[in-house]
Scaffold this motif. Structure first.
Motif, PDB file in Angstrom:
ATOM      1  N   GLU A   1       0.803  -1.216   0.000  1.00 18.78           N
ATOM      2  CA  GLU A   1       0.000   0.000   0.000  1.00 18.78           C
ATOM      3  C   GLU A   1       0.839   1.271   0.000  1.00 18.78           C
ATOM      4  O   GLU A   1       0.484   2.266  -0.629  1.00 18.78           O
ATOM      5  CB  GLU A   1      -0.939  -0.007   1.213  1.00 18.78           C
ATOM      6  N   ASN A   2       1.943   1.269   0.702  1.00 20.20           N
ATOM      7  CA  ASN A   2       2.726   2.495   0.878  1.00 20.20           C
ATOM      8  C   ASN A   2       3.732   2.755  -0.235  1.00 20.20           C
ATOM      9  O   ASN A   2       4.454   3.745  -0.184  1.00 20.20           O
ATOM     10  CB  ASN A   2       3.467   2.459   2.217  1.00 20.20           C
ATOM     11  N   ILE A   3       3.815   1.860  -1.228  1.00 20.96           N
ATOM     12  CA  ILE A   3       4.817   2.011  -2.273  1.00 20.96           C
ATOM     13  C   ILE A   3       4.178   2.429  -3.590  1.00 20.96           C
ATOM     14  O   ILE A   3       3.221   1.812  -4.052  1.00 20.96           O
ATOM     15  CB  ILE A   3       5.599   0.706  -2.504  1.00 20.96           C
ATOM     16  N   SER A   4       4.744   3.473  -4.194  1.00 22.91           N
ATOM     17  CA  SER A   4       4.416   3.850  -5.568  1.00 22.91           C
ATOM     18  C   SER A   4       5.631   3.534  -6.418  1.00 22.91           C
ATOM     19  O   SER A   4       6.768   3.712  -5.971  1.00 22.91           O
ATOM     20  CB  SER A   4       4.083   5.344  -5.670  1.00 22.91           C
ATOM     21  N   ALA A   5       5.405   3.036  -7.624  1.00 21.20           N
ATOM     22  CA  ALA A   5       6.534   2.675  -8.483  1.00 21.20           C
ATOM     23  C   ALA A   5       6.178   2.897  -9.936  1.00 21.20           C
ATOM     24  O   ALA A   5       5.044   2.665 -10.352  1.00 21.20           O
ATOM     25  CB  ALA A   5       6.923   1.215  -8.259  1.00 21.20           C
ATOM     26  N   PHE A   6       7.149   3.401 -10.687  1.00 26.78           N
ATOM     27  CA  PHE A   6       7.011   3.456 -12.141  1.00 26.78           C
ATOM     28  C   PHE A   6       8.399   3.363 -12.759  1.00 26.78           C
ATOM     29  O   PHE A   6       9.409   3.592 -12.083  1.00 26.78           O
ATOM     30  CB  PHE A   6       6.265   4.715 -12.614  1.00 26.78           C
ATOM     31  N   ALA A   7       8.429   2.979 -14.029  1.00 24.46           N
ATOM     32  CA  ALA A   7       9.707   2.812 -14.710  1.00 24.46           C
ATOM     33  C   ALA A   7      10.434   4.153 -14.790  1.00 24.46           C
ATOM     34  O   ALA A   7       9.853   5.168 -15.179  1.00 24.46           O
ATOM     35  CB  ALA A   7       9.492   2.247 -16.106  1.00 24.46           C
ATOM     36  N   PHE A   8      11.702   4.135 -14.413  1.00 28.32           N
ATOM     37  CA  PHE A   8      12.507   5.355 -14.396  1.00 28.32           C
ATOM     38  C   PHE A   8      13.926   4.998 -14.809  1.00 28.32           C
ATOM     39  O   PHE A   8      14.546   4.100 -14.241  1.00 28.32           O
ATOM     40  CB  PHE A   8      12.506   5.969 -12.996  1.00 28.32           C
ATOM     41  N   ASP A   9      14.428   5.714 -15.812  1.00 23.42           N
ATOM     42  CA  ASP A   9      15.771   5.481 -16.331  1.00 23.42           C
ATOM     43  C   ASP A   9      16.612   6.724 -16.102  1.00 23.42           C
ATOM     44  O   ASP A   9      16.290   7.809 -16.603  1.00 23.42           O
ATOM     45  CB  ASP A   9      15.702   5.151 -17.825  1.00 23.42           C
ATOM     46  N   LEU A  10      17.688   6.583 -15.354  1.00 18.17           N
ATOM     47  CA  LEU A  10      18.561   7.721 -15.067  1.00 18.17           C
ATOM     48  C   LEU A  10      19.205   8.297 -16.320  1.00 18.17           C
ATOM     49  O   LEU A  10      19.744   9.398 -16.296  1.00 18.17           O
ATOM     50  CB  LEU A  10      19.651   7.304 -14.076  1.00 18.17           C
ATOM     51  N   ASN A  11      19.126   7.551 -17.435  1.00 18.93           N
ATOM     52  CA  ASN A  11      19.678   8.034 -18.701  1.00 18.93           C
ATOM     53  C   ASN A  11      18.660   8.799 -19.541  1.00 18.93           C
ATOM     54  O   ASN A  11      19.011   9.379 -20.560  1.00 18.93           O
ATOM     55  CB  ASN A  11      20.199   6.854 -19.527  1.00 18.93           C
ATOM     56  N   ALA A  12      17.390   8.764 -19.149  1.00 19.25           N
ATOM     57  CA  ALA A  12      16.316   9.369 -19.939  1.00 19.25           C
ATOM     58  C   ALA A  12      15.882  10.701 -19.330  1.00 19.25           C
ATOM     59  O   ALA A  12      15.288  10.736 -18.249  1.00 19.25           O
ATOM     60  CB  ALA A  12      15.123   8.423 -20.023  1.00 19.25           C
ATOM     61  N   GLU A  13      16.169  11.793 -20.024  1.00 20.53           N
ATOM     62  CA  GLU A  13      15.872  13.122 -19.487  1.00 20.53           C
ATOM     63  C   GLU A  13      14.390  13.290 -19.164  1.00 20.53           C
ATOM     64  O   GLU A  13      14.026  13.926 -18.174  1.00 20.53           O
ATOM     65  CB  GLU A  13      16.317  14.200 -20.475  1.00 20.53           C
ATOM     66  N   GLY A  14      13.509  12.730 -20.003  1.00 20.00           N
ATOM     67  CA  GLY A  14      12.083  12.893 -19.778  1.00 20.00           C
ATOM     68  C   GLY A  14      11.577  12.233 -18.514  1.00 20.00           C
ATOM     69  O   GLY A  14      10.551  12.652 -17.953  1.00 20.00           O
ATOM     70  N   ASP A  15      12.282  11.212 -18.027  1.00 21.86           N
ATOM     71  CA  ASP A  15      11.827  10.510 -16.836  1.00 21.86           C
ATOM     72  C   ASP A  15      11.930  11.359 -15.578  1.00 21.86           C
ATOM     73  O   ASP A  15      11.191  11.150 -14.611  1.00 21.86           O
ATOM     74  CB  ASP A  15      12.626   9.214 -16.654  1.00 21.86           C
ATOM     75  N   TYR A  16      12.828  12.319 -15.577  1.00 22.24           N
ATOM     76  CA  TYR A  16      12.947  13.204 -14.418  1.00 22.24           C
ATOM     77  C   TYR A  16      11.692  14.062 -14.255  1.00 22.24           C
ATOM     78  O   TYR A  16      11.293  14.400 -13.148  1.00 22.24           O
ATOM     79  CB  TYR A  16      14.192  14.086 -14.540  1.00 22.24           C
ATOM     80  N   LYS A  17      11.068  14.393 -15.389  1.00 24.15           N
ATOM     81  CA  LYS A  17       9.821  15.150 -15.349  1.00 24.15           C
ATOM     82  C   LYS A  17       8.715  14.340 -14.687  1.00 24.15           C
ATOM     83  O   LYS A  17       7.859  14.877 -13.985  1.00 24.15           O
ATOM     84  CB  LYS A  17       9.396  15.541 -16.769  1.00 24.15           C
ATOM     85  N   LYS A  18       8.730  13.034 -14.908  1.00 26.23           N
ATOM     86  CA  LYS A  18       7.732  12.162 -14.286  1.00 26.23           C
ATOM     87  C   LYS A  18       7.855  12.205 -12.766  1.00 26.23           C
ATOM     88  O   LYS A  18       6.848  12.216 -12.057  1.00 26.23           O
ATOM     89  CB  LYS A  18       7.877  10.727 -14.781  1.00 26.23           C
ATOM     90  N   VAL A  19       9.088  12.211 -12.289  1.00 27.80           N
ATOM     91  CA  VAL A  19       9.311  12.284 -10.843  1.00 27.80           C
ATOM     92  C   VAL A  19       8.824  13.628 -10.296  1.00 27.80           C
ATOM     93  O   VAL A  19       8.137  13.687  -9.269  1.00 27.80           O
ATOM     94  CB  VAL A  19      10.805  12.086 -10.512  1.00 27.80           C
ATOM     95  N   GLU A  20       9.180  14.678 -10.999  1.00 27.46           N
ATOM     96  CA  GLU A  20       8.774  16.019 -10.576  1.00 27.46           C
ATOM     97  C   GLU A  20       7.249  16.140 -10.511  1.00 27.46           C
ATOM     98  O   GLU A  20       6.697  16.680  -9.538  1.00 27.46           O
ATOM     99  CB  GLU A  20       9.353  17.054 -11.541  1.00 27.46           C
ATOM    100  N   GLN A  21       6.560  15.630 -11.515  1.00 22.64           N
ATOM    101  CA  GLN A  21       5.103  15.706 -11.542  1.00 22.64           C
ATOM    102  C   GLN A  21       4.485  14.859 -10.436  1.00 22.64           C
ATOM    103  O   GLN A  21       3.491  15.244  -9.821  1.00 22.64           O
ATOM    104  CB  GLN A  21       4.574  15.253 -12.908  1.00 22.64           C
ATOM    105  N   PHE A  22       5.065  13.700 -10.175  1.00 20.64           N
ATOM    106  CA  PHE A  22       4.553  12.852  -9.093  1.00 20.64           C
ATOM    107  C   PHE A  22       4.627  13.590  -7.763  1.00 20.64           C
ATOM    108  O   PHE A  22       3.664  13.578  -6.983  1.00 20.64           O
ATOM    109  CB  PHE A  22       5.351  11.548  -9.003  1.00 20.64           C
ATOM    110  N   ILE A  23       5.769  14.221  -7.491  1.00 20.82           N
ATOM    111  CA  ILE A  23       5.924  14.935  -6.217  1.00 20.82           C
ATOM    112  C   ILE A  23       4.898  16.058  -6.114  1.00 20.82           C
ATOM    113  O   ILE A  23       4.235  16.227  -5.081  1.00 20.82           O
ATOM    114  CB  ILE A  23       7.352  15.493  -6.068  1.00 20.82           C
TER     115      ILE A  23
END
Length: 228
Positions: free
Chosen positions: A46-68
């Motif tokens: 219940e307490n875990i959220s997860a999605f695919a995230f690649d430290l090499n993919a610039e667009g994935d950082y936006k996903k983290v920012e939007q989640f927060i």
């Protein structure tokens, strides 16, 4: 203990996988980031959220920012745990090998930290996972030129960020780990076995992530039960 919002990278296996479960079981909210989100998603905790995230993919950082922004509003702890390793003689280690290792171990950790800091309060904690191989004067192993030098870089980066943010926070620390029995160790050194388990090390890291910044800032702690 107050519930905290915690981001962890490299959660598909090993220490990161154990950390996500352990901290969620303690009641904290965890964002588990890895290129393969399935191992954590399949836990259905219940307490875990997860999605695919690649430290090499610039667009994935936006996903983290939007989640927060949409889900949490703030972050209490960031654990830069994801790691890449190449084990081959230096003469055979290409520029691409160095780029691959540094992208994950240094550039990716730096960029995610930059993205997350604006959402952290003065008592937030950015904890990066390094290696004993990155400690100046420690025993070095042939074949790890890219890996160990990248782990030295994250130590220096941590010291610099602690100085830059010492007035307003958050705090920055780094743990330099000795060998831990993980899949990554087995891939880099087939047949090599050690007594420290991923779960055991995760227990130590989780506690330090939650409380270590009360006592340390800009410090590297050597976490190894071997000598030298």
């Amino acid at each position: 203990m107050k519930t905290k919002n915690i981001i962890i990278t490299g959660t598909s296996r090993g220490i990161g996988f154990e950390l996500a479960q352990l901290l969620a079981a303690q009641g904290h909210k965890v964002l588990a980031l890895s290129r393969n989100a399935n191992p954590v998603t399949n836990l259905k905790l219940e307490n875990i959220s997860a999605f695919a995230f690649d430290l090499n993919a610039e667009g994935d950082y936006k996903k983290v920012e939007q989640f927060i922004k949409n889900e949490w509003k703030h972050v209490d702890v960031l654990i830069n745990n994801a790691g890449a390793i190449v084990n081959k003689p230096f003469a055979e280690t290409s520029m691409d090998d160095f780029k691959k290792v540094y992208q994950t171990n240094v550039f990716g950790a730096a960029e995610l930290t930059r993205i997350v800091i604006p959402f952290m309060k003065a008592d937030g904690h950015v904890l990066s996972i390094s290696s004993m191989g990155g400690i100046q004067g420690s025993m070095k192993f042939p074949g790890l030129a890219a890996y160990s030098s990248s782990k030295a870089a994250i130590i220096t980066l941590t010291e610099l960020l602690a100085e830059e943010y010492k007035e307003a926070g958050p705090q920055f620390n780094v743990l330099a780990l000795g060998a831990v029995q993980t899949e990554m160790l087995a891939e880099a050194f087939p047949g090599y076995e050690v007594h420290t388990s991923a779960k055991g090390m995760a227990t130590y890291i989780a506690d330090f992530a939650l409380t270590g910044n009360q006592f340390y800032n800009g410090k590297v702690l050597q976490v190894s039960n071997s000598t030298p």
